[in-house]
Design a protein around this motif. Structure first.
Motif, short mmCIF file in Angstrom:
data_model
loop_
_atom_site.label_atom_id
_atom_site.label_comp_id
_atom_site.label_asym_id
_atom_site.label_seq_id
_atom_site.Cartn_x
_atom_site.Cartn_y
_atom_site.Cartn_z
N ALA A 45 0.84 -1.21 0.00
CA ALA A 45 0.00 0.00 0.00
C ALA A 45 0.87 1.26 0.00
O ALA A 45 0.56 2.24 -0.68
CB ALA A 45 -0.93 0.00 1.20
N THR A 49 1.06 4.91 -2.46
CA THR A 49 0.96 6.19 -1.77
C THR A 49 2.23 7.01 -1.94
O THR A 49 2.17 8.22 -2.17
CB THR A 49 0.66 5.97 -0.27
OG1 THR A 49 -0.53 5.18 -0.16
CG2 THR A 49 0.47 7.27 0.45
N GLU A 52 2.29 8.72 -5.30
CA GLU A 52 1.42 9.90 -5.34
C GLU A 52 2.08 11.10 -4.68
O GLU A 52 2.09 12.20 -5.23
CB GLU A 52 0.09 9.61 -4.64
CG GLU A 52 -0.83 8.70 -5.40
CD GLU A 52 -2.13 8.49 -4.67
OE1 GLU A 52 -2.17 8.61 -3.43
OE2 GLU A 52 -3.12 8.20 -5.35
N ASP A 123 -4.18 12.45 5.92
CA ASP A 123 -4.53 11.72 4.71
C ASP A 123 -4.67 10.28 5.16
O ASP A 123 -3.72 9.68 5.68
CB ASP A 123 -3.41 11.87 3.68
CG ASP A 123 -3.76 11.22 2.36
OD1 ASP A 123 -4.91 10.77 2.20
OD2 ASP A 123 -2.89 11.16 1.48
N ARG A 125 -5.74 7.35 3.45
CA ARG A 125 -5.96 6.30 2.46
C ARG A 125 -5.23 5.02 2.86
O ARG A 125 -5.86 4.07 3.29
CB ARG A 125 -5.54 6.78 1.08
CG ARG A 125 -6.53 7.80 0.54
CD ARG A 125 -6.07 8.38 -0.73
NE ARG A 125 -4.88 9.19 -0.44
CZ ARG A 125 -4.07 9.64 -1.36
NH1 ARG A 125 -4.27 9.36 -2.61
NH2 ARG A 125 -3.03 10.38 -1.04
N ALA A 126 -3.93 4.97 2.69
CA ALA A 126 -3.19 3.75 3.04
C ALA A 126 -2.70 3.80 4.48
O ALA A 126 -2.72 2.81 5.20
CB ALA A 126 -2.00 3.58 2.09
N TYR A 127 -2.26 4.98 4.89
CA TYR A 127 -1.74 5.19 6.24
C TYR A 127 -2.25 6.53 6.74
O TYR A 127 -2.67 7.37 5.97
CB TYR A 127 -0.21 5.19 6.25
CG TYR A 127 0.38 3.88 5.82
CD1 TYR A 127 0.48 2.82 6.70
CD2 TYR A 127 0.83 3.69 4.52
CE1 TYR A 127 1.01 1.61 6.31
CE2 TYR A 127 1.36 2.48 4.11
CZ TYR A 127 1.44 1.45 5.02
OH TYR A 127 1.95 0.25 4.63
N TYR A 128 -2.16 6.73 8.02
CA TYR A 128 -2.47 8.04 8.59
C TYR A 128 -1.23 8.90 8.42
O TYR A 128 -0.20 8.66 9.05
CB TYR A 128 -2.86 7.92 10.07
CG TYR A 128 -4.23 7.34 10.26
CD1 TYR A 128 -5.35 8.16 10.20
CD2 TYR A 128 -4.41 5.99 10.47
CE1 TYR A 128 -6.62 7.64 10.34
CE2 TYR A 128 -5.68 5.45 10.62
CZ TYR A 128 -6.77 6.28 10.55
OH TYR A 128 -8.02 5.77 10.70
N ARG A 131 -1.41 15.71 6.81
CA ARG A 131 -1.58 16.40 5.53
C ARG A 131 -0.67 17.61 5.40
O ARG A 131 -0.28 17.99 4.30
CB ARG A 131 -3.04 16.79 5.34
CG ARG A 131 -3.29 17.31 3.95
CD ARG A 131 -4.71 17.26 3.57
NE ARG A 131 -5.06 15.86 3.34
CZ ARG A 131 -6.30 15.45 3.18
NH1 ARG A 131 -7.29 16.29 3.22
NH2 ARG A 131 -6.56 14.19 2.98
#
Length: 168
Positions: A45, A49, A52, A123, A125-128, A131
């Motif tokens: 994962a 990430t 991105e 954020d 999605r895969a991990y905390y 941001r």
């Protein structure tokens, strides 16, 4: 003052080096991800990430160096047709407008980053992932780009070469 200029230049080139290393990482990560998928494995994962986030950092950290090296996209079809005096004025005006835009984006980026810190945004999605670590690149990059465009406004060198076509 020369120490400050050397430190600034070193930081600018360090940002460009990080952007270059990020580009290498993106290539490796994509290859690893494709190989894993083709062998029936599920890619990690964090691999997706990181690519991105890497695209964002590659863009933001490399952009100021590109401005310095005149590596950004601009069209000289119109400026090449102008007399030299007007050409110089237009080039400085365009660079000044770029400074203004970059300063506005740096300010808004700083506001966004500060909002992320205040709200403790993540954020998820895969991990905390906090941001603000992503949005912190906006004020830094756009401030550096404003400085680099300002060099074309106040310095001896112009942003536009005054010749239409490709120059490399």
């Amino acid at each position: 003052m020369s120490h400050l200029i050397r430190a600034y230049t070193a930081l600018l080139y360090a940002m460009a080096a990080i952007a270059g290393a990020t580009l290498v990482w993106l290539m490796v990560a994509v290859i690893v991800s494709v190989v894993m998928r083709n062998t029936g494995l599920q890619p990690f994962a964090w691999l997706f990430t990181s690519t991105e986030y890497g695209i964002l950092y590659l863009t933001m950290l490399g952009a100021p160096w590109l401005v310095r090296e005149k590596g950004h996209v601009h069209i000289e079809l119109v400026t090449a047709a102008l007399p030299p005096a007007i050409q110089h004025a237009i080039s400085r005006l365009v660079a000044a407008l770029c400074v203004i835009v970059c300063l506005v984006l740096a300010w808004k980026g700083a506001e966004l980053c500060w909002t992320n810190i205040q709200r403790n945004d993540y954020d998820v999605r895969a991990y905390y992932f906090p941001r603000w670590i992503l949005t912190a690149s906006f004020p830094v990059s756009f401030t550096f780009m404003a400085i680099e465009f300002a060099r074309f406004v106040f310095g001896d060198e112009l942003m536009h070469a005054g010749e239409a076509g490709i120059h490399e």
